[in-house]
Design an enzyme around this catalytic site. Sequence first.
Site, PDB file in Angstrom:
ATOM      1  N   ILE A   1       0.846  -1.185   0.000  1.00  0.00           N
ATOM      2  CA  ILE A   1       0.000   0.000   0.000  1.00  0.00           C
ATOM      3  C   ILE A   1       0.883   1.236   0.000  1.00  0.00           C
ATOM      4  CG2 ILE A   1      -0.187   0.140   2.529  1.00  0.00           C
ATOM      5  CD1 ILE A   1      -3.171   0.929   2.085  1.00  0.00           C
ATOM      6  N   CYS A   2       0.415   2.291  -0.677  1.00  0.00           N
ATOM      7  CA  CYS A   2       1.162   3.561  -0.702  1.00  0.00           C
ATOM      8  C   CYS A   2       0.164   4.699  -0.563  1.00  0.00           C
ATOM      9  CB  CYS A   2       2.019   3.664  -1.954  1.00  0.00           C
ATOM     10  SG  CYS A   2       1.096   3.726  -3.515  1.00  0.00           S
ATOM     11  N   ALA A   3       0.362   5.790  -1.292  1.00  0.00           N
ATOM     12  CA  ALA A   3      -0.532   6.942  -1.182  1.00  0.00           C
ATOM     13  C   ALA A   3      -1.581   6.988  -2.278  1.00  0.00           C
ATOM     14  CB  ALA A   3       0.267   8.236  -1.189  1.00  0.00           C
TER      15      ALA A   3
END
Length: 469
Positions: A425-427
């Site tokens: 997961i990231c932004a």
Amino acid sequence: MELRQYVIKGLGHISALIADDAAGMAAVVDPRRDVDIYLRETGESGLRISHVVETHLHNDYVSGARELAALTGARHVIGAGAELGHEHEGLRHGAEFDVGPLRFRALDTPGHTPEHVAYSVADRSRADEPALLFTGGSLLVGAVGRTDLLGAERAEEYARQMHGSLHEHLLVHEDYVGVLPTHGGGSLCSKDISTTPSSTLGYERRHNGLLGISEVEDFVRALLQDQPAYPRYFARMRPINKAGPAPLGSISPPVPMSAGEARALLAEGGLAVDLRAYGEYAQAHLPGALSIPAGSSFGTWLGWVVPHDRPLLLVLRGPEQWDDALRQALRIGHENVRGYLHGGMAAWLDAGGEVEHSGTATVGQLGEWLAARNGKRGAGPPLVIDVRQRDEYERGHVPGALHIMAGELPQRLAELPRDRPLVTICAAGYRSGVAAGLLRQAGFEDVTSVAGGVPAWRAAGLPTERGTE
């Protein structure tokens, strides 16, 4: 006086062309590697490039200065401390040269790099006082160039030099003087750089917080705190630029490849890099392929996670992506792009090529898996890997998420379990897709990238926690 800036968003690189139309002369400051844009625009305007000007040995891209000087016969000037391995003129503090009525003056401004110089420019057709400052990697819009790129052990020393450079040689100019840096928004050459490509000294004095710190040691601490991680390819750029990059015409041109030719390249140790959106990559991709979607960040991530000397095959959505992808690769020193898969994945599938798959998920699905402590294949609780920068992670992350910045994954694979589902997961989804591709290439089978990232997680009302790992 005519001024044009050229911005490469993904690299956060800003070059400039400054000219006097009456004299028919121009200078190019800190040119990108693919110099055709300067040649085309000066040719259309009837200008002659008399000087190619550099502020420092660049850490974030391959310079086009040597090639542009060779193609135009221009003088290549840089700070004397650069000691380039090819023809150039090294300038010491106070040295001057003219481009028609435009007078450049070199200003020793070490800090970002030890040989760094800035240039004041006066339009003597109007006045002898400087109107502009080309500040390179020293004073940036909203920020100051970081000083740790040549090693943490010298970072504080260089930060002290930067403080002196700012206050003794740049901030002594009038408020109206323009500030034209080489690093802009998107660059990893410092934190908090504005996306605005230019400013004035007066505006920066009022709104650039680092300039208001008079005590040297306070400045050092503030400058070095929370600088972002930067790509591995940075380590190669300075020596390449010092020795002199290979002319682009000397590099073997890539070619379109059939499925059979692509299969042969991969069998010989080549690597497929898939530039399609991660969702398309997840549905079906070449065995061992990495996902680095096309866009302004392609070159940065290519240089971050792919060895520069490995033969590359690009898998594109369409041939319209080819030119930009190749330019981005060359700008960060990837010269072994052999070609692209002609006809894309459709041609590969028509030829009976094998494929691999990866997973995608919404934040809602991830929340359900974590609540049930069960991955989508019923293989036990998933391990969430947050692949953002450290400061992003510390401001709020999925509870229990492990922080490994995407660019660090290749060095930290041994820390990860192979008997649990892995979720990245990231932004937004770009970096988590890159990370998922790295994990699949490394042999992890149950890998899923979360669309929307942490902002979507928060928007869905799901809990976050703050703090360090």
